[in-house]
Scaffold this motif. Structure first.
Motif, PDB file in Angstrom:
ATOM      1  N   PRO A  25       0.806  -1.230   0.000  1.00  0.00           N
ATOM      2  CA  PRO A  25       0.000   0.000   0.000  1.00  0.00           C
ATOM      3  C   PRO A  25       0.832   1.270   0.000  1.00  0.00           C
ATOM      4  O   PRO A  25       0.506   2.231  -0.705  1.00  0.00           O
ATOM      5  CB  PRO A  25      -0.820  -0.120   1.284  1.00  0.00           C
ATOM      6  N   MET A  26       1.915   1.300   0.787  1.00  0.00           N
ATOM      7  CA  MET A  26       2.641   2.569   0.897  1.00  0.00           C
ATOM      8  C   MET A  26       3.449   2.865  -0.358  1.00  0.00           C
ATOM      9  O   MET A  26       3.581   4.017  -0.763  1.00  0.00           O
ATOM     10  CB  MET A  26       3.521   2.580   2.147  1.00  0.00           C
ATOM     11  N   TRP A  27       3.986   1.842  -1.018  1.00  0.00           N
ATOM     12  CA  TRP A  27       4.713   2.098  -2.266  1.00  0.00           C
ATOM     13  C   TRP A  27       3.776   2.591  -3.348  1.00  0.00           C
ATOM     14  O   TRP A  27       4.148   3.433  -4.167  1.00  0.00           O
ATOM     15  CB  TRP A  27       5.402   0.822  -2.726  1.00  0.00           C
ATOM     16  N   LEU A  28       2.568   2.070  -3.374  1.00  0.00           N
ATOM     17  CA  LEU A  28       1.620   2.482  -4.409  1.00  0.00           C
ATOM     18  C   LEU A  28       1.357   3.982  -4.364  1.00  0.00           C
ATOM     19  O   LEU A  28       0.971   4.566  -5.375  1.00  0.00           O
ATOM     20  CB  LEU A  28       0.307   1.715  -4.253  1.00  0.00           C
ATOM     21  N   LEU A  43       1.795  16.324   0.451  1.00  0.00           N
ATOM     22  CA  LEU A  43       0.917  15.163   0.311  1.00  0.00           C
ATOM     23  C   LEU A  43       1.683  13.965  -0.236  1.00  0.00           C
ATOM     24  O   LEU A  43       1.494  12.829   0.221  1.00  0.00           O
ATOM     25  CB  LEU A  43      -0.252  15.516  -0.607  1.00  0.00           C
ATOM     26  N   ALA A  44       2.560  14.203  -1.204  1.00  0.00           N
ATOM     27  CA  ALA A  44       3.364  13.113  -1.762  1.00  0.00           C
ATOM     28  C   ALA A  44       4.271  12.507  -0.701  1.00  0.00           C
ATOM     29  O   ALA A  44       4.396  11.277  -0.587  1.00  0.00           O
ATOM     30  CB  ALA A  44       4.189  13.623  -2.944  1.00  0.00           C
ATOM     31  N   TRP A  45       4.897  13.358   0.113  1.00  0.00           N
ATOM     32  CA  TRP A  45       5.854  12.875   1.111  1.00  0.00           C
ATOM     33  C   TRP A  45       5.183  12.319   2.353  1.00  0.00           C
ATOM     34  O   TRP A  45       5.737  11.442   3.014  1.00  0.00           O
ATOM     35  CB  TRP A  45       6.830  13.992   1.479  1.00  0.00           C
ATOM     36  N   PHE A  46       3.996  12.814   2.690  1.00  0.00           N
ATOM     37  CA  PHE A  46       3.267  12.223   3.810  1.00  0.00           C
ATOM     38  C   PHE A  46       2.896  10.781   3.501  1.00  0.00           C
ATOM     39  O   PHE A  46       2.896   9.927   4.375  1.00  0.00           O
ATOM     40  CB  PHE A  46       1.992  13.026   4.101  1.00  0.00           C
ATOM     41  N   GLY A  47       2.559  10.495   2.244  1.00  0.00           N
ATOM     42  CA  GLY A  47       2.119   9.161   1.879  1.00  0.00           C
ATOM     43  C   GLY A  47       3.193   8.111   2.029  1.00  0.00           C
ATOM     44  O   GLY A  47       2.952   7.040   2.570  1.00  0.00           O
ATOM     45  N   ASN A  48       4.386   8.410   1.532  1.00  0.00           N
ATOM     46  CA  ASN A  48       5.517   7.493   1.687  1.00  0.00           C
ATOM     47  C   ASN A  48       6.776   8.209   1.201  1.00  0.00           C
ATOM     48  O   ASN A  48       6.886   8.537   0.023  1.00  0.00           O
ATOM     49  CB  ASN A  48       5.311   6.195   0.904  1.00  0.00           C
ATOM     50  N   PHE A  49       7.698   8.453   2.107  1.00  0.00           N
ATOM     51  CA  PHE A  49       8.865   9.262   1.751  1.00  0.00           C
ATOM     52  C   PHE A  49       9.783   8.546   0.767  1.00  0.00           C
ATOM     53  O   PHE A  49      10.475   9.190  -0.025  1.00  0.00           O
ATOM     54  CB  PHE A  49       9.654   9.643   3.013  1.00  0.00           C
ATOM     55  N   TYR A  50       9.769   7.219   0.776  1.00  0.00           N
ATOM     56  CA  TYR A  50      10.710   6.466  -0.059  1.00  0.00           C
ATOM     57  C   TYR A  50      10.383   6.647  -1.537  1.00  0.00           C
ATOM     58  O   TYR A  50      11.216   7.070  -2.339  1.00  0.00           O
ATOM     59  CB  TYR A  50      10.638   4.995   0.353  1.00  0.00           C
ATOM     60  N   THR A  51       9.145   6.324  -1.910  1.00  0.00           N
ATOM     61  CA  THR A  51       8.765   6.505  -3.307  1.00  0.00           C
ATOM     62  C   THR A  51       8.551   7.974  -3.645  1.00  0.00           C
ATOM     63  O   THR A  51       8.716   8.373  -4.801  1.00  0.00           O
ATOM     64  CB  THR A  51       7.487   5.708  -3.627  1.00  0.00           C
ATOM     65  N   ALA A  52       8.186   8.797  -2.649  1.00  0.00           N
ATOM     66  CA  ALA A  52       8.049  10.238  -2.911  1.00  0.00           C
ATOM     67  C   ALA A  52       9.392  10.856  -3.282  1.00  0.00           C
ATOM     68  O   ALA A  52       9.461  11.768  -4.109  1.00  0.00           O
ATOM     69  CB  ALA A  52       7.470  10.934  -1.684  1.00  0.00           C
ATOM     70  N   MET A  53      10.448  10.362  -2.680  1.00  0.00           N
ATOM     71  CA  MET A  53      11.785  10.834  -3.021  1.00  0.00           C
ATOM     72  C   MET A  53      12.087  10.543  -4.491  1.00  0.00           C
ATOM     73  O   MET A  53      12.608  11.393  -5.220  1.00  0.00           O
ATOM     74  CB  MET A  53      12.801  10.151  -2.118  1.00  0.00           C
ATOM     75  N   MET A  54      11.714   9.355  -4.958  1.00  0.00           N
ATOM     76  CA  MET A  54      11.925   9.011  -6.363  1.00  0.00           C
ATOM     77  C   MET A  54      11.050   9.876  -7.272  1.00  0.00           C
ATOM     78  O   MET A  54      11.513  10.359  -8.313  1.00  0.00           O
ATOM     79  CB  MET A  54      11.608   7.530  -6.577  1.00  0.00           C
ATOM     80  N   ALA A  55       9.800  10.059  -6.863  1.00  0.00           N
ATOM     81  CA  ALA A  55       8.901  10.887  -7.660  1.00  0.00           C
ATOM     82  C   ALA A  55       9.371  12.334  -7.691  1.00  0.00           C
ATOM     83  O   ALA A  55       9.211  13.023  -8.710  1.00  0.00           O
ATOM     84  CB  ALA A  55       7.489  10.800  -7.095  1.00  0.00           C
TER      85      ALA A  55
END
Length: 821
Positions: free
Chosen positions: A179-182, A213-225
């Motif tokens: 869920p968090m990566w999605l 909002l992007a970083w609250f959801g999941n910092f790992y994939t948000a960093m890539m995005a």
């Protein structure tokens, strides 16, 4: 504020203005809604085709979905409904008390995770599964909006390509159960929209909020995005006809809004970063890129390769359009070259260790090393949309489709090639080509356009459904990914048995074995040692592993142990165990000291210091074991051990280096090396002889010098009674605080049954007692208290407050500016 100069019509499109009215609000929703329905529908259809829960009886949960995500979502349910032992900062349910804030940010950050609190607790797992189609649908819808900002076009065409993005190979194969990566799939178009606002010099507060909002959801994939958004910004700055000042302002707005948005998340981000630094390290290996043919095979639609392989593909429709982009002369040559070069550079960066480390935050990925591939898929869909919006010629589309078939033929002998790939390339490719040709012909014969629309929607839905079915089927063949049930009669009875003996905080309840998940304490509302998290502190592992608790995943997963001494040390007074009937569970209670006990003086175990039994005694503060020497015989694979103990005592075994089968007293038990922990052998017979045979596949390893310990249950009972009498008379826990009332005249050291992890602050200075928290008891002291605060929370809140102040100031200033005549 300057105006935004734009490219000619063949490059990009200007924003709505006086001469180009914006579409009606209802019409703007059609494309995103279509994208949502296609993307979410494909996932649901694939589950139905496989007969997996909730469309059948086959287990749905894969790997960490069963072991982490469902249990943590059940913990979130408990927290929201007032049933948690702890709060957002700390939980007592797992690892004998651990931080929860970092777990929340990492595993529960996806906003759709809150769907889990809206259903009965028994159906939380169903809500967790629903997060996948809902999140991918949302990502597809947002990509549809972003595509429209890059270039206007028919809403249904944008919706189809938005769905192509939401159903990319990364979503279908890698992140479908995470869920968090999605949320990273959502973050990319979110940040793409933010980039466009920066270029238009509009909505700076909105940009900051989208980043947050992007970083609250999941910092790992948000960093890539976020890094991908930097690439998108660079491409747009190159292509748009802007002045130097306009480019600088766009970069400045993007940089400041990004920094502000990230700072808003710092109360979660900084504790997570510090928790990760303090966590038990993993054995992640250095990045080893796959062979070039395997890498390229990952770009073919419907492909699911084994192990840590890159899943780079999108549906055939997207690939054919992207291939025709370079040939489409309706698009300016500069635009084609810049977008193609950017996509190629991103793709190549996935194969080189330095750039791979950058994509993964300068860390070695523990697992699949190609976790950022959704970025390339997003760029591929953007290129496909620019191609479609400029009406590619049928000849160019046919050539692109032929190249796709040729690539599949050339790569057909790659390891694990097959499954849904040929049907996707030949069948999906043929239907996609037909639909696009009909669409081109529809410029003169409008009656063909609806047929083209039906074919485009149908082929993306069907091809993606087949690819998802193939991915699930092939992944299920791997032992680690075999789907398991998260709801059953046995699990329900297990939960009820645990609840029937709840005594927290007077004592802990251990959920027992066999386990349903690696986080049974959280899932079943118990307080045992079971805990699986990337943030399991090294101090917790270092405290519990030497005592005989089983572990795996480089020490980031802890298991329980049915051992009376460990129960006494950690105030475990109840345990669940299987009942006599199928799927039945029962629970038993037994005396246990309180969570806070008092030690009046030093103690040294007389047993061999290297044995697990002596280490247990050091914490217990009493001698309760006999650890005799053993005689070893047999062969390397069939080892025998013999010793003598006091008749009537209880024998235990510990061999963390052996994997195989243990037989003692006519009973066989599995041994899974470090995972097993301390094993109960049973009562020592009247002869006093304890014989053990181990049939092992672990060559070159033995059980060590002191694998057997014999417990004097009577002495242990006396020790438990003494610790209860001299320990705390009353213990309360509220959220992240524990308070204890001591008996009159208590002196010495108070030992708290929780590991000494970073973040504890107590009424007197904290001391480490063999890995546990302890406090010196000042004279006449009656009350002790400890409060847990995650490291980094205070500076994180300070930084977020400053960012919020900046955001508010800019927003107010903007509103006042607009109101001026």
């Amino acid at each position: 504020m300057g105006t935004l100069a734009v490219e000619p019509a063949t490059h990009s499109s200007p924003p709505p203005g006086p001469d180009r009215p914006a579409p009606r609000r209802s019409a703007r929703l059609y494309g995103p809604l279509l994208a949502f329905l296609i993307a979410s529908g494909a996932f649901c259809a694939s589950w139905a085709a496989r007969g997996t829960f909730p469309f059948g009886t086959t287990g749905r949960a894969v790997n960490d979905q069963a072991n982490q995500y469902v249990p943590f979502h059940r913990a979130l349910w408990d927290l929201v409904h007032g049933r948690a032992a702890g709060d957002l900062l700390f939980t007592w349910r797992g690892g004998f008390g651990q931080q929860f804030l970092s777990d929340y940010h990492t595993y529960l950050g996806n906003p759709f995770s809150w769907l889990a609190v809206l259903v009965p607790r028994a159906h939380v797992d169903l809500a967790v599964f629903a997060i996948t189609p809902v999140t991918t649908g949302a990502a597809a819808a947002l990509m549809t909006v972003y595509l429209g900002m890059l270039r206007p076009g028919p809403w249904w065409q944008r919706g189809v390509l938005g769905a192509v993005y939401g159903l990319c190979g990364w979503a279908l194969s890698d992140a479908s159960y995470i869920p968090m990566w999605l949320w990273g799939l959502v973050a990319l178009p979110l940040l793409g929209i933010a980039v466009e606002w920066c270029l238009q010099e509009r909505r700076w507060p909105g940009v900051a909020l989208l980043v947050a909002l992007a970083w609250f959801g999941n910092f790992y994939t948000a960093m890539m995005a976020t890094m991908a958004a930097g690439v998108l910004l660079a491409v747009r700055l190159i292509l748009l006809d802007l002045t130097r000042a306009q480019r600088l302002r766009a970069v400045w707005r993007a940089a400041t809004a990004t920094a502000t948005g990230i700072l808003l998340t710092l109360p979660l981000l900084l504790p997570a970063f510090l928790s990760s630094a303090a966590a038990q390290p993993t054995g992640a290996a250095a990045f080893d890129p796959v062979r070039i043919e395997v890498f390229l095979t990952g770009m073919l639609p419907g492909t699911h390769l084994w192990g840590g392989r890159p899943r780079l593909y999108v549906a055939s429709l997207g690939l054919i359009l992207a291939g025709a982009f370079l040939l489409n002369k309706a698009v300016a040559r500069r635009t084609r070259l810049v977008w193609a070069a950017a996509a190629l550079l991103v793709l190549v960066s996935f194969q080189f260790p330095p750039t791979q480390y950058v994509w993964h935050g300068l860390a070695v990925p523990n697992g699949n090393p190609y976790r950022e591939t959704f970025v390339f898929s997003g760029m591929l869909v953007v290129i496909a949309w620019l191609s479609l919006a400029h009406r590619p010629r049928p000849a160019h589309l046919a050539l692109s489709a032929a190249l796709l078939v040729a690539a599949a033929f050339a790569l057909r002998r790659t390891d694990d090639f097959g499954g849904a790939t040929w049907p996707a390339v030949l069948g999906g490719g043929a239907v996609s080509l037909l639909a696009l040709v009909l669409l081109a012909l529809g410029e003169k014969r409008r009656v063909l356009v609806p047929l083209a629309a039906v074919l485009m929607i149908g082929v993306v839905l069907a091809e993606s459904t087949a690819a998802a079915v193939n991915a699930d089927a092939r992944r299920a063949r791997e032992r680690w990914a075999k789907p398991v049930a998260t709801s059953s009669e046995s699990i329900t009875n297990h939960f009820e048995a645990v609840r029937s003996v709840d005594g927290w905080p007077a004592y802990r309840t251990d959920p027992g074995t066999p386990h349903t998940s690696y986080n049974d304490a959280a899932a079943l509302r118990a307080e045992g040692p079971q805990y699986y998290s990337s943030y399991l502190p090294a101090r917790t592992y270092q405290a519990l592993e030497p005592l005989g608790y089983g572990w795996t995943n480089s020490g980031r997963t802890l298991f329980g142990a049915d051992n009376p001494v460990l129960d006494a040390i950690f105030s475990i007074g109840a345990r669940a165990e299987p009942g006599p009937e199928k799927n039945s569970w029962q629970a038993r209670t037994f005396p246990a000291p309180p969570l806070v006990t008092v030690r009046s003086g030093p103690y040294a175990s007389p047993n061999p210091p290297a044995s697990v039994y002596a280490r247990q005694e050091q914490l217990l503060g009493a001698t309760v074991y006999q650890v005799p020497p053993v005689t070893r015989g047999g062969t390397a694979t069939l080892q025998t051990y013999a010793t003598r103990c006091l008749p009537g005592s209880e024998a235990f075994w510990y061999s963390p280096r052996l994997y195989g089968t243990l037989t003692s007293g006519g009973t066989a038990r599995p041994l899974e090396d470090r995972t097993t922990g301390v094993v109960r052998l049973g009562e020592v017979p009247a002869s006093g002889t304890v014989d053990v045979t181990v049939k092992t596949r672990t060559r070159g390893a033995t059980a060590g010098e002191h694998p057997i310990g014999c417990l004097d249950r009577a002495e242990l009972a006396r020790t438990v009674a003494r610790l209860t009498t001299t320990g705390a008379t009353h213990v309360t826990t509220t959220g992240h605080t524990i308070e204890a009332t001591l008996p009159d005249g208590a002196t010495g050291t108070a030992v708290l049954a929780m590991t000494d992890i970073p973040g504890w602050r107590c009424s007197t200075p904290v001391k480490n007692f063999h890995g546990l928290v302890s406090l010196d008891i000042p004279p006449t002291t009656k009350h002790l208290s400890c409060t847990f605060t995650p490291q980094g929370l205070t500076p994180g809140l300070t930084a977020a407050a400053l960012a919020l102040l900046a955001l508010t100031s800019v927003t107010v200033a903007g509103l006042r500016h607009r109101r001026r005549p």
